[in-house]
Design an enzyme around this catalytic site. Structure first.
Site, PDB file in Angstrom:
ATOM      1  N   ASP A 173      -6.485   0.501   0.508  1.00 54.76           N
ATOM      2  CA  ASP A 173      -6.628   0.869   1.916  1.00 54.76           C
ATOM      3  C   ASP A 173      -8.038   0.485   2.361  1.00 54.76           C
ATOM      4  O   ASP A 173      -8.747  -0.234   1.649  1.00 54.76           O
ATOM      5  CB  ASP A 173      -6.338   2.364   2.116  1.00 54.76           C
ATOM      6  CG  ASP A 173      -7.461   3.229   1.543  1.00 54.76           C
ATOM      7  OD1 ASP A 173      -8.312   2.713   0.795  1.00 54.76           O
ATOM      8  OD2 ASP A 173      -7.503   4.433   1.875  1.00 54.76           O
TER       9      ASP A 173
ATOM     10  N   LYS B 290       0.834  -1.201   0.000  1.00 46.97           N
ATOM     11  CA  LYS B 290       0.000   0.000   0.000  1.00 46.97           C
ATOM     12  C   LYS B 290       0.875   1.259   0.000  1.00 46.97           C
ATOM     13  O   LYS B 290       0.713   2.156  -0.827  1.00 46.97           O
ATOM     14  CB  LYS B 290      -0.940   0.012   1.207  1.00 46.97           C
ATOM     15  CG  LYS B 290      -1.938   1.156   1.170  1.00 46.97           C
ATOM     16  CD  LYS B 290      -2.589   1.443   2.488  1.00 46.97           C
ATOM     17  CE  LYS B 290      -1.906   2.616   3.149  1.00 46.97           C
ATOM     18  NZ  LYS B 290      -2.529   3.077   4.379  1.00 46.97           N
TER      19      LYS B 290
END
Ligand code: SF4
Length: 277
Positions: free
Chosen positions: A194, A175
């Site tokens: 996310d 991420k």
């Protein structure tokens, strides 16, 4: 049956059915004759609505992307930063926190420690008070200081711009890597997954998975590569503005009639019970 008496057969011309309307078809099961007619008719395979619906069809995904472009044309990362390093730190600090919260902390942090070398010279314990309010400050301090030390020792003080290298930094998973590579270096190496992207991709039936690496793989298959960076930002903004975890504002949502989420608050379309956050 009496010998020599042949049961009446439907006429080959079909004229015997004429009394039942223009097509001669009576609803199935109303008479024995109609049942025989239906049985001898070609058996066209009938698809159910569920079989016809493909949430991953290029047309549907293209329409979602088009509406996101219209609604969020120029969105970008909400974390304030002036360099790849500042973005990397801000992204590490944003885990389990909000961008607003991180943006409150980072200006003072980067005034106090302006360079990567300043961070590399710290111990995690020294950094902890400065990032305390972002939560999980012990782990985050370890990650930030560890990343700074490795960037200084292995990458000449420059944040690497390759996926494999950036993933070698302490505390950096896909991420964070995707945020830095996409937002700063403009390299679409993946899709940022996310909490917002997870929730909305599931509601929109773009994935059935719930763990980030699998969701990212699913999204990379259906979203064109040139859209990966913008799509991530758009979905994150959508999650903040309209498609919240609790009580999404479906009546205001530009994707409403494309969305069959089970936890919608308002709907003009059929609900799919598995489409949920
Ligand atoms: S219709 Fe509702 S649940 Fe679906 S994407 Fe829009 S806000 Fe989210």
């Amino acid at each position: 049956m009496v010998r020599g008496v042949v049961p009446r057969q439907p006429a080959k011309t079909g004229r015997h059915e004429g009394v039942h309307g223009r097509s001669g078809m009576k609803p199935a099961g109303t008479t024995k004759g109609a049942v025989r007619l239906r049985a001898s008719a070609p058996a066209w395979p009938q698809k159910t609505a569920k079989q016809r619906y493909n949430p991953l069809s290029p047309e549907r995904v293209g329409e979602i992307l088009k509406r996101l472009d219209q609604t969020y044309p120029e969105v970008t990362c909400a974390l304030q930063h002036k360099s790849a390093w500042e973005l990397l730190v801000a992204t590490i600090l944003s885990a389990q926190s909000t961008d607003v919260n991180v943006n409150r902390v980072t200006p003072a942090l980067f005034r106090k420690y302006p360079t990567i070398e300043d961070f590399a010279a710290l111990t995690p314990e020294q950094l902890q008070p400065d990032i305390y309010s972002t939560g999980f400050f012990r782990n985050k301090a370890k990650s930030v200081v560890g990343a700074a030390k490795k960037i200084v020792s292995d990458f000449g003080g420059q944040v690497p711009d390759e996926m494999e290298e950036i993933l070698s930094l302490p505390g950096v998973a896909r991420k964070t890597a995707n945020v830095v590579l996409g937002t700063w270096f403009k390299k679409p190496e993946g899709v940022v997954v996310d909490t917002h992207v997870t929730r909305i991709a599931r509601r929109l039936e773009l994935t059935n998975n719930s763990d980030a690496p699998k969701i990212e793989q699913d999204l990379m298959k259906v979203i064109p590569r040139e859209k990966w960076i913008l799509f991530s930002h758009q979905i994150i903004w959508h999650g903040r503005k309209l498609c919240m975890a609790r009580l999404p504002k479906c009546a205001e949502c530009p994707l409403e009639n494309l969305c069959h989420a089970a936890d919608k608050t308002w709907s003009t379309v059929e609900i799919h019970k598995n489409a949920k956050a």
